[in-house]
Design a protein around this motif. Sequence first.
Motif, PDB file in Angstrom:
ATOM      1  N   ARG A  14      43.760  51.340  82.062  1.00  0.00           N
ATOM      2  CA  ARG A  14      43.398  50.974  80.698  1.00  0.00           C
ATOM      3  C   ARG A  14      41.881  51.067  80.489  1.00  0.00           C
ATOM      4  NH1 ARG A  14      47.563  49.013  77.859  1.00  0.00           N
ATOM      5  NH2 ARG A  14      49.449  48.572  79.029  1.00  0.00           N
ATOM      6  N   THR A  15      41.516  51.304  79.250  1.00  0.00           N
ATOM      7  CA  THR A  15      40.099  51.330  78.883  1.00  0.00           C
ATOM      8  C   THR A  15      39.575  49.895  78.877  1.00  0.00           C
ATOM      9  OG1 THR A  15      40.544  51.099  76.524  1.00  0.00           O
ATOM     10  CG2 THR A  15      40.472  53.354  77.415  1.00  0.00           C
ATOM     11  N   GLU A  16      38.290  49.743  78.693  1.00  0.00           N
ATOM     12  CA  GLU A  16      37.710  48.399  78.624  1.00  0.00           C
ATOM     13  C   GLU A  16      38.285  47.595  77.463  1.00  0.00           C
ATOM     14  OE1 GLU A  16      33.461  48.456  78.682  1.00  0.00           O
ATOM     15  OE2 GLU A  16      33.395  49.459  80.627  1.00  0.00           O
ATOM     16  N   SER A  17      38.732  48.293  76.424  1.00  0.00           N
ATOM     17  CA  SER A  17      39.339  47.593  75.278  1.00  0.00           C
ATOM     18  C   SER A  17      40.837  47.374  75.464  1.00  0.00           C
ATOM     19  CB  SER A  17      39.068  48.363  73.980  1.00  0.00           C
ATOM     20  OG  SER A  17      39.665  49.651  74.042  1.00  0.00           O
ATOM     21  N   GLY A  18      41.394  47.796  76.612  1.00  0.00           N
ATOM     22  CA  GLY A  18      42.796  47.530  76.923  1.00  0.00           C
ATOM     23  C   GLY A  18      43.787  48.607  76.527  1.00  0.00           C
ATOM     24  N   GLU A  19      43.304  49.741  76.032  1.00  0.00           N
ATOM     25  CA  GLU A  19      44.221  50.803  75.612  1.00  0.00           C
ATOM     26  C   GLU A  19      44.602  51.685  76.797  1.00  0.00           C
ATOM     27  OE1 GLU A  19      43.505  52.792  71.981  1.00  0.00           O
ATOM     28  OE2 GLU A  19      42.205  51.189  71.254  1.00  0.00           O
ATOM     29  N   ALA A  20      45.879  52.030  76.870  1.00  0.00           N
ATOM     30  CA  ALA A  20      46.364  52.876  77.961  1.00  0.00           C
ATOM     31  C   ALA A  20      46.393  54.352  77.559  1.00  0.00           C
ATOM     32  CB  ALA A  20      47.756  52.430  78.394  1.00  0.00           C
ATOM     33  N   LEU A  31      46.343  58.003  82.184  1.00  0.00           N
ATOM     34  CA  LEU A  31      45.705  58.208  83.478  1.00  0.00           C
ATOM     35  C   LEU A  31      46.247  57.164  84.449  1.00  0.00           C
ATOM     36  CD1 LEU A  31      42.031  58.848  82.359  1.00  0.00           C
ATOM     37  CD2 LEU A  31      43.835  60.510  82.800  1.00  0.00           C
ATOM     38  N   GLN A  32      46.620  57.626  85.636  1.00  0.00           N
ATOM     39  CA  GLN A  32      47.201  56.732  86.632  1.00  0.00           C
ATOM     40  C   GLN A  32      46.519  56.938  87.978  1.00  0.00           C
ATOM     41  OE1 GLN A  32      51.231  58.247  86.243  1.00  0.00           O
ATOM     42  NE2 GLN A  32      51.791  56.463  85.051  1.00  0.00           N
ATOM     43  N   PRO A  33      46.374  55.847  88.752  1.00  0.00           N
ATOM     44  CA  PRO A  33      45.798  56.019  90.083  1.00  0.00           C
ATOM     45  C   PRO A  33      46.799  56.718  91.001  1.00  0.00           C
ATOM     46  CG  PRO A  33      46.553  53.776  89.810  1.00  0.00           C
ATOM     47  CD  PRO A  33      46.739  54.468  88.485  1.00  0.00           C
ATOM     48  N   ARG A  34      46.269  57.381  91.998  1.00  0.00           N
ATOM     49  CA  ARG A  34      47.140  58.011  92.983  1.00  0.00           C
ATOM     50  C   ARG A  34      47.638  56.939  93.941  1.00  0.00           C
ATOM     51  NH1 ARG A  34      46.025  63.296  96.674  1.00  0.00           N
ATOM     52  NH2 ARG A  34      47.991  63.135  97.791  1.00  0.00           N
TER      53      ARG A  34
END
Length: 86
Positions: A14-20, A31-34
């Motif tokens: 998520r962004t700093e404002s909480g948006e995915a 965007l997802q972590p590996r």
Amino acid sequence: MLHEAGLPVPYALRTESGEALRELAEKPALLQPRLPGKHISHPNAHHCAEVGSLLAHLHLATRGHPSSARATAAWTGCSPKARAWR
């Protein structure tokens, strides 16, 4: 939901404002972590036990969720052989 339950699944960063949902190359993207790990070519009993444990945690984490009810309802349209298996 699954990530919040402690299951090792991909989740949206998520962004700093909480948006995915973001935009990448002018298209919507999550965007997802590996995830750590590797492909197991020759699973053994330990690997199978780990999968069983993960599956149990998955069922517990989704118990009571509306999608679980839909999945259960889907069994009614299955063949008698498939219904007997569950």
